[in-house]
Structure formats: structure tokens, C-alpha cells
Scaffold this motif. Structure first.
Motif, PDB file in Angstrom:
ATOM      1  N   GLY A 173       0.833  -1.191   0.000  1.00 31.14           N
ATOM      2  CA  GLY A 173       0.000   0.000   0.000  1.00 31.14           C
ATOM      3  C   GLY A 173       0.866   1.238   0.000  1.00 31.14           C
ATOM      4  N   ILE A 174       0.247   2.383  -0.289  1.00 39.19           N
ATOM      5  CA  ILE A 174       0.975   3.651  -0.344  1.00 39.19           C
ATOM      6  C   ILE A 174       0.038   4.762   0.088  1.00 39.19           C
ATOM      7  CG2 ILE A 174       0.396   4.140  -2.757  1.00 39.19           C
ATOM      8  CD1 ILE A 174       3.234   5.270  -3.080  1.00 39.19           C
ATOM      9  N   ILE A 175       0.601   5.782   0.733  1.00 40.45           N
ATOM     10  CA  ILE A 175      -0.153   6.960   1.146  1.00 40.45           C
ATOM     11  C   ILE A 175       0.692   8.190   0.873  1.00 40.45           C
ATOM     12  CG2 ILE A 175       0.667   6.737   3.525  1.00 40.45           C
ATOM     13  CD1 ILE A 175      -1.904   8.053   4.447  1.00 40.45           C
ATOM     14  N   ALA A 176       0.057   9.257   0.407  1.00 39.32           N
ATOM     15  CA  ALA A 176       0.722  10.531   0.152  1.00 39.32           C
ATOM     16  C   ALA A 176      -0.114  11.635   0.775  1.00 39.32           C
ATOM     17  CB  ALA A 176       0.905  10.775  -1.347  1.00 39.32           C
ATOM     18  N   ASP A 224       6.934 -13.949   1.293  1.00 43.82           N
ATOM     19  CA  ASP A 224       6.056 -14.192   2.435  1.00 43.82           C
ATOM     20  C   ASP A 224       6.656 -13.673   3.735  1.00 43.82           C
ATOM     21  OD1 ASP A 224       4.242 -15.390   0.777  1.00 43.82           O
ATOM     22  OD2 ASP A 224       4.947 -17.447   1.184  1.00 43.82           O
ATOM     23  N   THR A 225       7.959 -13.542   3.794  1.00 44.41           N
ATOM     24  CA  THR A 225       8.614 -13.134   5.039  1.00 44.41           C
ATOM     25  C   THR A 225       9.405 -11.835   4.928  1.00 44.41           C
ATOM     26  OG1 THR A 225      10.545 -14.496   4.501  1.00 44.41           O
ATOM     27  CG2 THR A 225       8.796 -15.515   5.823  1.00 44.41           C
ATOM     28  N   LEU A 226       9.531 -11.283   3.726  1.00 47.56           N
ATOM     29  CA  LEU A 226      10.354 -10.090   3.519  1.00 47.56           C
ATOM     30  C   LEU A 226       9.497  -8.943   2.992  1.00 47.56           C
ATOM     31  CD1 LEU A 226      13.262  -8.964   3.601  1.00 47.56           C
ATOM     32  CD2 LEU A 226      13.493  -9.666   1.206  1.00 47.56           C
ATOM     33  N   THR A 227       9.572  -7.783   3.658  1.00 43.09           N
ATOM     34  CA  THR A 227       8.778  -6.606   3.292  1.00 43.09           C
ATOM     35  C   THR A 227       9.688  -5.399   3.166  1.00 43.09           C
ATOM     36  OG1 THR A 227       6.855  -7.459   4.489  1.00 43.09           O
ATOM     37  CG2 THR A 227       6.845  -5.128   3.939  1.00 43.09           C
ATOM     38  N   PHE A 228       9.480  -4.625   2.103  1.00 38.27           N
ATOM     39  CA  PHE A 228      10.216  -3.373   1.919  1.00 38.27           C
ATOM     40  C   PHE A 228       9.309  -2.204   2.306  1.00 38.27           C
ATOM     41  CE2 PHE A 228      11.111   0.341  -0.795  1.00 38.27           C
ATOM     42  CZ  PHE A 228      12.406   0.629  -0.359  1.00 38.27           C
ATOM     43  N   GLU A 229       9.834  -1.280   3.101  1.00 42.39           N
ATOM     44  CA  GLU A 229       9.091  -0.099   3.525  1.00 42.39           C
ATOM     45  C   GLU A 229       9.948   1.135   3.282  1.00 42.39           C
ATOM     46  OE1 GLU A 229       8.081  -0.577   7.596  1.00 42.39           O
ATOM     47  OE2 GLU A 229       6.715  -2.265   7.259  1.00 42.39           O
ATOM     48  N   PHE A 273      14.738  17.379   3.620  1.00 36.49           N
ATOM     49  CA  PHE A 273      14.344  16.208   2.864  1.00 36.49           C
ATOM     50  C   PHE A 273      14.875  14.989   3.594  1.00 36.49           C
ATOM     51  CE2 PHE A 273      14.944  12.989  -0.459  1.00 36.49           C
ATOM     52  CZ  PHE A 273      13.688  13.001  -1.048  1.00 36.49           C
ATOM     53  N   ALA A 274      14.034  14.006   3.789  1.00 37.04           N
ATOM     54  CA  ALA A 274      14.446  12.808   4.522  1.00 37.04           C
ATOM     55  C   ALA A 274      13.896  11.574   3.833  1.00 37.04           C
ATOM     56  CB  ALA A 274      13.951  12.864   5.966  1.00 37.04           C
ATOM     57  N   VAL A 275      14.705  10.509   3.829  1.00 33.13           N
ATOM     58  CA  VAL A 275      14.298   9.219   3.288  1.00 33.13           C
ATOM     59  C   VAL A 275      14.649   8.151   4.326  1.00 33.13           C
ATOM     60  CG1 VAL A 275      14.564   7.541   1.445  1.00 33.13           C
ATOM     61  CG2 VAL A 275      14.744   9.972   0.928  1.00 33.13           C
ATOM     62  N   ALA A 276      13.672   7.308   4.661  1.00 25.66           N
ATOM     63  CA  ALA A 276      13.898   6.257   5.656  1.00 25.66           C
ATOM     64  C   ALA A 276      13.434   4.922   5.091  1.00 25.66           C
ATOM     65  CB  ALA A 276      13.160   6.577   6.956  1.00 25.66           C
ATOM     66  N   PRO A 277      14.305   4.215   4.337  1.00 21.63           N
ATOM     67  CA  PRO A 277      13.937   2.890   3.809  1.00 21.63           C
ATOM     68  C   PRO A 277      14.231   1.790   4.828  1.00 21.63           C
ATOM     69  CG  PRO A 277      16.054   3.539   2.934  1.00 21.63           C
ATOM     70  CD  PRO A 277      15.618   4.661   3.839  1.00 21.63           C
ATOM     71  N   ALA A 278      13.561   0.662   4.668  1.00 19.72           N
ATOM     72  CA  ALA A 278      13.791  -0.465   5.582  1.00 19.72           C
ATOM     73  C   ALA A 278      13.365  -1.757   4.921  1.00 19.72           C
ATOM     74  CB  ALA A 278      13.025  -0.263   6.886  1.00 19.72           C
TER      75      ALA A 278
END
Length: 378
Positions: free
Chosen positions: A278-281, A326-331, A367-372
Motif C-alpha cells: 500500500g501507499i499513502i501521500a 512471504d517473510t520479507l517486506t520493503f518499507e 528532505f528525509a528518506v527512511a527505507p527499511a
């Protein structure tokens, strides 16, 4: 605290014989007294706990503990043995916290043990609570928290305040728990650390549109043993809406009842959800006028000073998540903020701005980017 001491006959410490009870549904205090008289056990029940509560009917042979357990079903109370006596008390707070934790996820935790209850109380403010309180920005929310000191980095901090206690850094608003400084409160976004702003080490929470926020969770006690020295005063976690689906448009304006100050805010939030992510802006524009000391009776002795500076800001947040396996998610969370403000004061004792004055305009961009990447080992 008033307590009812029900029964006083001394019983043997090893006596656990069952007794026959035939009690109708009646006030809980009456039923407990009957059990105390029949069993010969001393039962202490605080009056404020048992008053107004009814006990179910009890029919059969029971030990004192079994009889009391049956009478307390659904009452929110429990029994505790002290010597040969019994004390009636509320169910423990730890049980309440555990029950609540089973119903919803808690992102901020005070323990490295997964699933352990938080040792310190957690202040939880959701979107509905913020709006019901009339707060239209995260800066307003931060200033309303009782444990958050109004100094640190916040607009409206005067030039006469020592920089060790507070300073206005381009109109930024930060959370300053216990007044230990904005750099002593660890501020997270969806559990991720953010880079400090360019001066005095703080996280500007006004850069996050309120429309994208799901809730704010605060541990208002020191957590440096877990998170490091930047969490001496506590931890604040801003949690964004994760699976928002739809479009929301907002507009807000206001005037001070005593005049001299006005503000307006416009925002738009949109999001969508699909099976694996999903995505939200969210975008927010806000503008407010300045408030001069001449316009308030408590500050007229020092005319010409800007008590609260004018602000104009644009804030954008983009947050999304996608299951890769099934076990790995990118955020990833992305923030952009552009803010303009100005502070000023006269340079003469008369407070006449037309004679001489100092103006300090500022424009800031962040400006900030927080990937995980999250791996579920369970």
C-alpha cells in the motif's frame, strides 16, 4: 481507603475443607461476609471496590478460595492470600497491559524481549483524539503534551531566552520531554530514526502533515539504556497511516479572540491498498501571521517585539510498503518540508520599529528518506 473486614475467626493454616453454600444473587459484600462467617477465614475487601457490585448465586460445596473465585467472576477483582487471610483487590495492571497488547500492535517498546509489556506508561494519542482537542498540526500536539517543555526548539521562544534552554530555529517545532533539550528526546517515524535538523539537534515534527498521522506514542521516561544517549528524556514515535484507502481534503482557518493573530491550513491525503502492499501521500500548506507584543496586555511594556513569528510552510510525506516474499517486506518513508519565517525586535528603548529594528528572515528546506527491509523470522 475504607475496608470491610469480613469475618475474624482464626482458622488453621492447613484447613482447606470445603463448606456447603446456598447463596442467592445479592450484593458482593453480603456474599463475601457469608463466606467469611461460614469458612472462618478473614477476608478484607476495600469498600470502594465492592460497593455497587453484585455477586452471582452460589450453590454447592466449595473451599473458601473456590467460593470467592466464583463470586468474583466478571467483577474485575481477584483474591490474594496473606497469611491465613484473603484480600480482595483489583486485577493487576500487568494483566490489563497484556490484554491490550494482544488486541493491537505496539511499535514503541521499552524492552528487547519481543512481546514483553512496556515498563513505563505509554502516552498514546490517535488522530481522533488530536482533532477532538482542536489540534491541527503535530506542532500543536507536541506543545500540548504535559511532559513536553515549551522550550527547546520551538517558534515563539524569545531572543531573551538562553540558547541552553530554548531557541527558535527557523520556526521548527520539536518534542522536548522533561525540558532536557530537544536532542534528549528520541523522535522516530514509523520506528525509524531521522536525521537532526541543521542546528541544535532536533527533529521538526511540523514537517509531517497531520492528515498522514495515525497516532503518536510516547514513552516519557528515560530509555537511553535501550536507544542510546539521545533518549535520555524518552522516546516519541510518530506512526503514519499504513493502509489508508481513499482521498481526504481538509481546510481550516482561525482568528485569535483577542485579535492580532490568524492562521489558515489546507491539506490533502490520498492512499490506496493492494494485496501485497500500500501507499499513502499527504500534502499540507499552512500560513499564520505574526503576533506582536503591542497586541497583548501582558507584553506591552516591551513594544515592537514579535511574540509568535509568522510562518509559511509546505509539507509532503510519502509512505509505502510492499511484500517481496512471504517473510520479507520493503518499507520507505519520504519527507519534504519548506518553511519561511521571520523574527524581529526594535533596537531602541522606545520600541519604535520605524526608528531602528532588527529583522531575521529565514527559509529552510529539509528532505528525509527512511527505507527499511523487514524479515519475519517467525
Amino acid at each position: 481507603m475504607t475496608a470491610l473486614i469480613l469475618g475474624s475467626t482464626v482458622a488453621s493454616a492447613t484447613e482447606v475443607e470445603p463448606h456447603s453454600y446456598h447463596l442467592p444473587s445479592q450484593p458482593l459484600a453480603v456474599s463475601l461476609r457469608a463466606v467469611a462467617i461460614t469458612s472462618g477465614r478473614s477476608i478484607v475487601a476495600p469498600a470502594d471496590l465492592v460497593n455497587g457490585k453484585r455477586a452471582p448465586s452460589l450453590d454447592g460445596d466449595f473451599t473458601p478460595e473456590e467460593a470467592i473465585a466464583a463470586l468474583l467472576v466478571g467483577s474485575g477483582l481477584r483474591q490474594r492470600a496473606v497469611g491465613i487471610g484473603l484480600i480482595i483487590e483489583r486485577e493487576t495492571a500487568a494483566q490489563d497491559v497484556s490484554a491490550e497488547a494482544n488486541g493491537s500492535d505496539i511499535v514503541v517498546t521499552g524492552s528487547r524481549i519481543r512481546g514483553a509489556p512496556v515498563a513505563s506508561p505509554v502516552i498514546r494519542l490517535d488522530q481522533e483524539a488530536m482533532r477532538d482537542a482542536g489540534q491541527t498540526s503535530l506542532a500543536d500536539v507536541a506543545r500540548s503534551i504535559p511532559q513536553s517543555f515549551g522550550g527547546g526548539q520551538n517558534p515563539g521562544v524569545g531572543a531573551n531566552v538562553g540558547s541552553a534552554n530554548g531557541i527558535n530555529v527557523g520556526g521548527a517545532a520539536t518534542i522536548n520531554l522533561r525540558g532536557l533539550g530537544s536532542d534528549a528526546t528520541l523522535t522516530l517515524l514509523n520506528g525509524h530514526r531521522l536525521a537532526y535538523n541543521g542546528s541544535r539537534q532536533g527533529i521538526d515534527v511540523s514537517a509531517i502533515p497531520l492528515g498522514a498521522v495515525d497516532r503518536l506514542e510516547i514513552v516519557a521516561d528515560g530509555a537511553s539504556a535501550l536507544y542510546g544517549s539521545d533518549a535520555v528524556a524518552g522516546v516519541a514515535n510518530i506512526i503514519l497511516r499504513r493502509d489508508y484507502d481513499g482521498v481526504r481534503v481538509e481546510a481550516e482557518g482561525g482568528l485569535a479572540t483577542e485579535g492580532g493573530y490568524s492562521r489558515q491550513r489546507y491539506g490533502m491525503t490520498a492512499g490506496t491498498r493492494w494485496r501485497s502492499g500500500g501507499i499513502i501521500a499527504s500534502y499540507e500548506f499552512a500560513r499564520s501571521t505574526d503576533l506582536l507584543s503591542d497586541e497583548r496586555s501582558f507584553a506591552r511594556t516591551r513594544p515592537g517585539v514579535i511574540i509568535f513569528p509568522p510562518l509559511e510552510r509546505h509539507a509532503i510525506v510519502l509512505s509505502g510498503h510492499q511484500a517481496l516474499t512471504d517473510t520479507l517486506t520493503f518499507e520507505a518513508d519520504l519527507l519534504f518540508n519548506r518553511r519561511k519565517t521571520e523574527i524581529g525586535f526594535p533596537d531602541n528603548p522606545a520600541g519604535d520599529l520605524s526608528v531602528s529594528h532588527t529583522e531575521q528572515p529565514s527559509t529552510s528546506r529539509s528532505f528525509a528518506v527512511a527505507p527499511a527491509l523487514k524479515l519475519d523470522l517467525a
